[in-house]
Design a protein around this motif. Sequence first.
Motif, PDB file in Angstrom:
ATOM      1  N   TRP A  20       0.839  -1.198   0.000  1.00 47.84           N
ATOM      2  CA  TRP A  20       0.000   0.000   0.000  1.00 47.84           C
ATOM      3  C   TRP A  20       0.869   1.241   0.000  1.00 47.84           C
ATOM      4  O   TRP A  20       1.896   1.302   0.679  1.00 47.84           O
ATOM      5  N   THR A  21       0.497   2.214  -0.816  1.00 55.15           N
ATOM      6  CA  THR A  21       1.133   3.531  -0.828  1.00 55.15           C
ATOM      7  C   THR A  21       0.031   4.589  -0.899  1.00 55.15           C
ATOM      8  O   THR A  21      -1.055   4.318  -1.429  1.00 55.15           O
ATOM      9  N   PRO A  22       0.284   5.785  -0.374  1.00 55.87           N
ATOM     10  CA  PRO A  22      -0.753   6.821  -0.396  1.00 55.87           C
ATOM     11  C   PRO A  22      -1.250   7.152  -1.801  1.00 55.87           C
ATOM     12  O   PRO A  22      -2.421   7.490  -1.997  1.00 55.87           O
ATOM     13  N   TYR A  23      -0.356   7.049  -2.781  1.00 56.25           N
ATOM     14  CA  TYR A  23      -0.710   7.333  -4.166  1.00 56.25           C
ATOM     15  C   TYR A  23      -0.147   6.237  -5.055  1.00 56.25           C
ATOM     16  O   TYR A  23       0.774   5.507  -4.674  1.00 56.25           O
ATOM     17  N   ASP A  24      -0.687   6.150  -6.263  1.00 52.21           N
ATOM     18  CA  ASP A  24      -0.175   5.204  -7.250  1.00 52.21           C
ATOM     19  C   ASP A  24       1.250   5.600  -7.613  1.00 52.21           C
ATOM     20  O   ASP A  24       1.509   6.762  -7.974  1.00 52.21           O
ATOM     21  N   ILE A  25       2.188   4.653  -7.520  1.00 52.38           N
ATOM     22  CA  ILE A  25       3.599   4.982  -7.741  1.00 52.38           C
ATOM     23  C   ILE A  25       3.891   5.330  -9.202  1.00 52.38           C
ATOM     24  O   ILE A  25       4.917   5.954  -9.500  1.00 52.38           O
ATOM     25  N   THR A  26       3.020   4.923 -10.119  1.00 49.25           N
ATOM     26  CA  THR A  26       3.222   5.240 -11.537  1.00 49.25           C
ATOM     27  C   THR A  26       2.191   6.244 -12.045  1.00 49.25           C
ATOM     28  O   THR A  26       2.239   6.629 -13.216  1.00 49.25           O
ATOM     29  N   GLY A  27       1.269   6.644 -11.177  1.00 54.88           N
ATOM     30  CA  GLY A  27       0.219   7.572 -11.597  1.00 54.88           C
ATOM     31  C   GLY A  27       0.767   8.982 -11.803  1.00 54.88           C
ATOM     32  O   GLY A  27       1.366   9.565 -10.889  1.00 54.88           O
ATOM     33  N   MET A  28       0.559   9.534 -12.985  1.00 60.84           N
ATOM     34  CA  MET A  28       1.061  10.866 -13.312  1.00 60.84           C
ATOM     35  C   MET A  28      -0.062  11.890 -13.199  1.00 60.84           C
ATOM     36  O   MET A  28      -1.221  11.597 -13.491  1.00 60.84           O
ATOM     37  N   ASN A  29       0.306  13.095 -12.785  1.00 62.86           N
ATOM     38  CA  ASN A  29      -0.656  14.188 -12.646  1.00 62.86           C
ATOM     39  C   ASN A  29       0.022  15.482 -13.095  1.00 62.86           C
ATOM     40  O   ASN A  29       0.833  16.058 -12.363  1.00 62.86           O
ATOM     41  N   SER A  30      -0.302  15.913 -14.303  1.00 60.52           N
ATOM     42  CA  SER A  30       0.356  17.095 -14.864  1.00 60.52           C
ATOM     43  C   SER A  30       0.041  18.361 -14.082  1.00 60.52           C
ATOM     44  O   SER A  30       0.795  19.339 -14.150  1.00 60.52           O
ATOM     45  N   MET A  31      -1.050  18.349 -13.315  1.00 60.94           N
ATOM     46  CA  MET A  31      -1.438  19.527 -12.543  1.00 60.94           C
ATOM     47  C   MET A  31      -0.667  19.621 -11.225  1.00 60.94           C
ATOM     48  O   MET A  31      -0.766  20.629 -10.530  1.00 60.94           O
ATOM     49  N   ALA A  32       0.062  18.557 -10.877  1.00 61.26           N
ATOM     50  CA  ALA A  32       0.775  18.538  -9.590  1.00 61.26           C
ATOM     51  C   ALA A  32       2.274  18.363  -9.771  1.00 61.26           C
ATOM     52  O   ALA A  32       2.957  17.846  -8.894  1.00 61.26           O
ATOM     53  N   ARG A  33       2.795  18.807 -10.889  1.00 60.26           N
ATOM     54  CA  ARG A  33       4.223  18.641 -11.179  1.00 60.26           C
ATOM     55  C   ARG A  33       5.088  19.501 -10.259  1.00 60.26           C
ATOM     56  O   ARG A  33       4.804  20.678 -10.053  1.00 60.26           O
ATOM     57  N   ASN A  34       6.138  18.868  -9.706  1.00 58.83           N
ATOM     58  CA  ASN A  34       7.155  19.573  -8.894  1.00 58.83           C
ATOM     59  C   ASN A  34       6.550  20.396  -7.762  1.00 58.83           C
ATOM     60  O   ASN A  34       6.989  21.516  -7.480  1.00 58.83           O
ATOM     61  N   GLN A  35       5.551  19.835  -7.101  1.00 56.61           N
ATOM     62  CA  GLN A  35       4.970  20.524  -5.944  1.00 56.61           C
ATOM     63  C   GLN A  35       5.851  20.316  -4.721  1.00 56.61           C
ATOM     64  O   GLN A  35       6.368  19.224  -4.488  1.00 56.61           O
ATOM     65  N   ALA A  36       6.003  21.355  -3.908  1.00 52.04           N
ATOM     66  CA  ALA A  36       6.798  21.270  -2.692  1.00 52.04           C
ATOM     67  C   ALA A  36       6.098  20.400  -1.653  1.00 52.04           C
ATOM     68  O   ALA A  36       4.888  20.169  -1.748  1.00 52.04           O
ATOM     69  N   PRO A  37       6.837  19.882  -0.671  1.00 49.66           N
ATOM     70  CA  PRO A  37       6.198  19.079   0.390  1.00 49.66           C
ATOM     71  C   PRO A  37       5.049  19.826   1.046  1.00 49.66           C
ATOM     72  O   PRO A  37       5.135  21.024   1.332  1.00 49.66           O
ATOM     73  N   SER A  38       3.948  19.098   1.269  1.00 55.93           N
ATOM     74  CA  SER A  38       2.734  19.673   1.859  1.00 55.93           C
ATOM     75  C   SER A  38       1.992  18.569   2.587  1.00 55.93           C
ATOM     76  O   SER A  38       2.456  17.416   2.656  1.00 55.93           O
ATOM     77  N   LEU A  39       0.826  18.894   3.137  1.00 56.60           N
ATOM     78  CA  LEU A  39       0.015  17.885   3.806  1.00 56.60           C
ATOM     79  C   LEU A  39      -0.483  16.835   2.814  1.00 56.60           C
ATOM     80  O   LEU A  39      -0.678  15.675   3.179  1.00 56.60           O
TER      81      LEU A  39
END
Length: 257
Positions: A20-39
Amino acid sequence: IFGLILTGIILVITIIGQFWTPYDITGMNSMARNQAPSLMHIMGTDNFGRDVFSRVMNGCGTTFFVALSTVVIGCFFGVIIGALTGFYGGLLDEIVMRINDVLLSFPSVLLVLIFISFIGTGKYKIIVALGVMFIPSFARIVRSEVIRYKSQEFVRSAQVMGAGSLRIIFVHILPNTVVSMLTAAAIGFNNAVLAEASMSYLGLGVQPPDPSLGRMLSEAQAYIFTAPWYAIWPGVVIVLIILGFSQISEGLRAISD
């Protein structure tokens, strides 16, 4: 104790990351590219919008698997070769140890690169390459231990009682080398982690889509100034893994002394 606690925490996170991982390890999201650490993404995201924490959790499993498999291969064949050459000596010992000296005289990473150039890249091929390269170091350690113990009184008593050579080696001598071998295995594990990360960093180890800490460092190199967290977290985890096993090896060496 510190090494066991640190390694245990990383190992628990690694095991969880295989299921189990919080998100898909291969799932891409162009709207969330290079986002800084957050909640939402506690380690940030990479250049494809993938969650770094999820990939680190899963990538640790790859690193542990490669390193552990490498140590098992090197230790298994190294113990057999070192035990037989150390106990019997003679021409066999001279030939094998001179081959060992030649292999140990070259940087292990260079030999692995040469080996991979012949067999190709990939997770299982890097395991074979690293495992073969680790055999000489384990063989030398076991050989020196066997030579030290074979002249002891308990070995002579076993010979007088009619015990065969193989029984003396594997029943009477090798159990006394366990602490030394565990120390060598811990050091070998660290070297395997670094070697796997180096090979993956160069693109010769674990291949996509499987996540690897070394591969993540390579991919993050182009974004070191715009998204430094992408390189920092895989690097920190590699350091913590090595630190944990280094402390374990130091503790085992103290027990042995």
